[in-house]
Design an enzyme around this catalytic site. Structure first.
Site, short mmCIF file in Angstrom:
data_model
loop_
_atom_site.label_atom_id
_atom_site.label_comp_id
_atom_site.label_asym_id
_atom_site.label_seq_id
_atom_site.Cartn_x
_atom_site.Cartn_y
_atom_site.Cartn_z
N LYS A 134 26.13 14.37 92.36
CA LYS A 134 27.17 13.39 92.61
C LYS A 134 27.88 13.14 91.29
O LYS A 134 27.33 13.39 90.22
CB LYS A 134 26.61 12.12 93.22
CG LYS A 134 25.45 11.46 92.49
CD LYS A 134 24.90 10.34 93.36
CE LYS A 134 23.80 9.54 92.67
NZ LYS A 134 22.47 10.16 92.85
N SER A 186 18.52 7.21 85.27
CA SER A 186 19.72 6.85 86.04
C SER A 186 20.10 5.37 85.94
O SER A 186 20.41 4.88 84.88
CB SER A 186 19.51 7.27 87.49
OG SER A 186 20.73 7.27 88.16
N HIS A 187 20.00 4.65 87.07
CA HIS A 187 20.45 3.26 87.11
C HIS A 187 19.34 2.29 86.68
O HIS A 187 19.56 1.09 86.63
CB HIS A 187 20.90 2.91 88.53
CG HIS A 187 19.80 3.12 89.53
ND1 HIS A 187 19.39 4.39 89.90
CD2 HIS A 187 19.02 2.27 90.20
CE1 HIS A 187 18.39 4.29 90.76
NE2 HIS A 187 18.15 3.00 90.97
N SER A 226 24.45 4.72 98.34
CA SER A 226 23.99 4.18 97.06
C SER A 226 24.97 4.45 95.93
O SER A 226 24.57 4.70 94.81
CB SER A 226 22.63 4.79 96.73
OG SER A 226 22.73 6.21 96.75
N GLU A 228 26.64 9.22 99.52
CA GLU A 228 25.51 8.37 99.87
C GLU A 228 25.95 6.92 99.75
O GLU A 228 26.80 6.58 98.92
CB GLU A 228 24.34 8.62 98.93
CG GLU A 228 23.72 9.99 99.06
CD GLU A 228 22.41 10.08 98.27
OE1 GLU A 228 21.36 9.94 98.90
OE2 GLU A 228 22.46 10.26 97.05
N ASP A 248 26.92 4.36 86.61
CA ASP A 248 25.53 4.09 86.25
C ASP A 248 25.17 4.79 84.94
O ASP A 248 26.01 5.45 84.32
CB ASP A 248 24.58 4.49 87.39
CG ASP A 248 24.43 5.99 87.55
OD1 ASP A 248 25.35 6.72 87.16
OD2 ASP A 248 23.39 6.43 88.08
N ARG A 253 10.18 9.26 86.98
CA ARG A 253 10.60 8.02 86.32
C ARG A 253 9.40 7.13 86.10
O ARG A 253 8.65 6.85 87.03
CB ARG A 253 11.64 7.28 87.15
CG ARG A 253 12.92 8.06 87.26
CD ARG A 253 14.01 7.31 87.98
NE ARG A 253 15.04 8.28 88.34
CZ ARG A 253 16.19 7.97 88.94
NH1 ARG A 253 16.46 6.73 89.23
NH2 ARG A 253 17.06 8.92 89.23
N ASP A 274 26.44 9.54 87.41
CA ASP A 274 26.66 10.18 88.70
C ASP A 274 27.05 9.19 89.80
O ASP A 274 27.52 9.58 90.85
CB ASP A 274 25.46 11.04 89.13
CG ASP A 274 24.13 10.30 89.09
OD1 ASP A 274 24.13 9.11 88.70
OD2 ASP A 274 23.10 10.91 89.44
N ARG A 275 26.87 7.88 89.55
CA ARG A 275 27.28 6.88 90.56
C ARG A 275 28.58 6.20 90.18
O ARG A 275 28.92 6.12 89.00
CB ARG A 275 26.22 5.78 90.67
CG ARG A 275 24.89 6.26 91.13
CD ARG A 275 23.99 5.07 91.33
NE ARG A 275 22.67 5.53 91.75
CZ ARG A 275 21.79 4.77 92.37
NH1 ARG A 275 22.06 3.51 92.63
NH2 ARG A 275 20.63 5.26 92.73
N ASP A 317 23.55 7.45 83.98
CA ASP A 317 23.76 8.89 83.76
C ASP A 317 25.07 9.41 84.35
O ASP A 317 25.30 10.62 84.38
CB ASP A 317 22.57 9.69 84.28
CG ASP A 317 22.40 9.57 85.79
OD1 ASP A 317 22.75 8.51 86.35
OD2 ASP A 317 21.91 10.52 86.42
N THR A 357 17.86 11.05 102.13
CA THR A 357 18.33 10.45 100.88
C THR A 357 18.04 11.35 99.69
O THR A 357 16.94 11.90 99.58
CB THR A 357 17.63 9.09 100.71
OG1 THR A 357 18.07 8.23 101.75
CG2 THR A 357 17.94 8.46 99.37
C1 VG1 Z 1 18.19 6.14 95.16
C2 VG1 Z 1 19.30 6.17 96.18
C3 VG1 Z 1 19.63 7.60 96.54
C4 VG1 Z 1 20.00 8.37 95.27
C5 VG1 Z 1 18.86 8.26 94.29
C6 VG1 Z 1 19.16 8.93 92.97
O1 VG1 Z 1 17.01 6.70 95.71
O2 VG1 Z 1 18.94 5.44 97.33
O3 VG1 Z 1 20.69 7.61 97.46
O4 VG1 Z 1 20.25 9.72 95.56
O5 VG1 Z 1 18.57 6.90 94.02
O6 VG1 Z 1 20.30 8.41 92.37
P1 VG1 Z 1 15.81 5.78 96.30
O7 VG1 Z 1 14.73 6.76 96.65
O8 VG1 Z 1 15.45 4.84 95.21
O9 VG1 Z 1 16.38 5.07 97.48
V1 VG1 Z 1 20.37 8.26 90.70
O10 VG1 Z 1 21.96 7.89 90.28
O11 VG1 Z 1 19.19 7.11 90.47
O12 VG1 Z 1 19.89 9.74 90.11
CO CO Z 2 22.41 8.17 88.41
#
Ligand code: VG1
Ligand code: CO
Length: 563
Positions: free
Chosen positions: A390, A119-120, A379, A377, A289, A25, A293-294, A291, A358
């Site tokens: 997810k 993602s988010h 998150s 998770e 979110d 990213r 998955d959340r 993509d 994580t």
């Molecule tokens: C975050 C979350 C983690 C999740 C990851 C990807 O990672 O804490 O639980 O699996 O995002 O989710 P980090 O390293 O920023 O804490 V997604 O929906 O951004 O693919």
């Molecule tokens: Co995501």
């Protein structure tokens, strides 16, 4: 066709393409202003696919619709062709959610898939872009493979591309292209939703869900896709097929910049949904979110379901979902910072519980080995072994299945659960875009303090609460299936009553560092379980800030987001 450093002028491999918690990213501008930046990473991914697997193999490509996605898909097609990949399956207009890509990889027995998403993280010309690689199981590439991609990306001296190859990704159907020295390549554009919808029909009781959202005495549902990829899925599956009112589906057109917002389903960034739910017109609310998955689940009047509780509720009510009646429940899992709510259910129902670092990639091996059915998770990620990602919409249909079966409100179900199992109060503080050096120094100094011999046994108090340190470590995980070891997964202070304080640096940010502080504390006193999490956890938050010196050392006065 070839292109390499000799033709490309100043281009050389990049030293900074290390995939994080979930893919690479970076700011969009990093992809735009560094010559061949995306090409360098895409070639590194494809180089990880054995040459013998490329011609007979199939790669799935999809994305969340964000800015730069279409440019990246064009490059993937051209680079895949020049590397002899035989077959690409791409979502129409590039749109395919992360869980849908996982589903399609599995259904078509693909060698893997590339997902264009951050993602988010926010999108648009000044936002983020990302590239994720998933393997044949449908799950995120494990560390062994992301390390290999990173190694290749640092030392690549040439990449292969067919720069004249142009494909219309808006028309569903198969197109075939002749490529020098290789057999023809097929590019297949597929409906973004179809395969995924078909999978959900096999998991849930759609008749019961129809009754719930559109039958006599139906509940009112408000779903917010936040201009991410889930919009078309919500419309087709929840509105058209299950019959939920179309005016309860919001922000369902994917936008390149997510309408200027963070497509992140939490109490801060999904405040529109939170405020609308407070009005009391809707019984169930959910946001997703970028993509898909959340998920965030809310009850009437904005009753918030903490994601750590959400997976515990689904576990405790798992027989409401036909899929699990068929497969049985092989085991449960949560990421380390996720609260122990799931552990309480596992214990009561005598199920195995795994605690992983994580990131979803750690659940994949357990699922493939038949040890894991349901996991989550903190998150806002919840999912099962129906795929290897997810799955936001799946989680909402899981909740709907429980509502349909129990005929209670979200709040009643949650409170019932706390009564039965006790409650894990949980909160997460996110400090976004902290100066990287300051964040690293803070963590280093904290680690030194935590590993001092005198730390275990020390007492900390705040207000009328006092806690004694029982364990202090940096979480390391040994995969029970392949024995691989992942170290440095988060600083953990566990007190003698089981309460936990955890510090981690995010692996998904693109600028500076994001510091995450997690607090988890169990309470079984019926007089206290309905309290407010922020009030209940205040002493532990104060202790965490005191021990770490987080605010002073990062020049912050408070978090960016509180969950
Ligand atoms: C975050 C979350 C983690 C999740 C990851 C990807 O990672 O804490 O639980 O699996 O995002 O989710 P980090 O390293 O920023 O804490 V997604 O929906 O951004 O693919
Ligand atoms: Co995501």
């Amino acid at each position: 066709r070839w292109e390499g450093p000799n033709q490309g002028g100043t281009w050389s491999a990049y030293p900074d393409q290390k995939p994080g918690t979930s893919g690479l990213r970076k700011r969009v501008t990093v992809f735009q202003t560094n010559e061949h930046y995306a090409e360098n990473f895409i070639q590194s991914i494809i180089s990880c696919i054995e040459p013998a697997e490329r011609q007979p193999g199939l790669l799935v490509v999809g994305g969340d619709g964000r800015f730069f996605m279409k440019d990246a898909i064009k490059l993937i097609i051209q680079i895949a062709a020049a590397n002899g990949i035989g077959h690409l399956v791409i979502g129409q207009n590039g749109i395919m959610s992360t869980p849908a890509v996982s589903c399609v990889i599995r259904k078509l027995k693909a060698v893997g898939g590339i997902i264009l998403t951050a993602s988010h993280n926010p999108g648009g010309p000044t936002g983020d872009f990302g590239i994720k690689y998933n393997i044949a199981s449908g799950g995120p590439a494990p560390e062994g493979i992301t390390d290999k991609i990173f190694q290749i990306s640092k030392s690549l001296t040439e990449y292969h591309i067919c720069p004249d190859l142009k494909v219309d990704i808006s028309k569903i159907g198969k197109q075939t292209f002749e490529v020098d020295t290789f057999k023809p390549m097929t590019v297949e554009i597929v409906d973004s939703v179809e395969s995924y919808a078909e999978m959900l029909r096999g998991i849930f009781d759609f008749n019961a869900l129809k009754q719930l959202v559109s039958g006599a005495n139906h509940i009112k549902v408000r779903l917010d896709a936040m201009h991410g990829v889930v919009g078309p899925y919500v419309k087709k599956i929840v509105c058209e097929e299950l019959g939920a009112a179309a005016d309860g589906a919001f922000n369902c057109v994917p936008k390149e910049d997510f309408g200027g917002h963070h497509p992140d389903p939490n109490l801060t960034y999904a405040s529109d949904l939170v405020n609308a739910m407070k009005g009391g017109d809707y019984d169930l609310g959910a946001a997703f979110d970028g993509d898909g998955d959340r998920n965030m689940v809310l009850g009437k009047h904005g009753f918030f379901v903490n994601p750590s509780d959400s997976v515990a509720i689904i576990a405790a009510n798992i027989t409401c979902i036909p899929y699990f009646q068929k497969t049985g429940v092989k085991g449960l899992a949560r990421s380390m910072p996720t609260s122990g709510a799931l552990d309480n259910v596992a214990k009561a129902l005598k199920m195995n519980l795994y605690e992983t670092p994580t990131g979803w990639k750690f659940f994949g091996n357990l699922m493939d080995a038949g040890k894991l059915s349901l996991c989550g998770e903190e998150s806002f990620g919840t999912g099962s072994d129906h795929i290897r990602e997810k799955d936001g919409l799946w989680a909402v249909l899981a909740w709907m299945s429980i509502l349909a079966h129990r005929k209670q409100s979200v709040e009643e179900i949650m409170k019932d659960h706390w009564n039965k199992f006790g409650r894990n109060f949980f909160t997460r503080y996110d400090y976004e875009e902290v100066d990287s050096d300051k964040a690293n120094t803070m963590i280093k100094e904290l680690e030194a303090k935590m590993f001092d011999k005198s730390f275990v046994g020390q007492k900390f108090s705040s207000g009328d609460k006092s806690y004694e340190v029982a364990v202090s470590d940096n979480f390391a995980y040994t995969d029970p299936v392949d024995g691989s070891v992942s170290k440095n997964q988060g600083l953990r202070i566990v007190f003698s009553d089981g309460s936990r304080i955890i510090f981690r640096l995010s692996g998904t940010g693109s600028a500076g560092a994001t510091v995450r502080l997690y607090i988890d504390s169990y309470e079984k006193d019926p007089a206290k379980i309905y309290g407010d999490a922020q009030v209940m956890l205040k002493p532990l938050v104060e202790i965490a800030l005191k021990i770490s010196g987080l605010h002073e050392k990062t020049s912050r006065t408070g978090p960016t987001v509180i969950t």
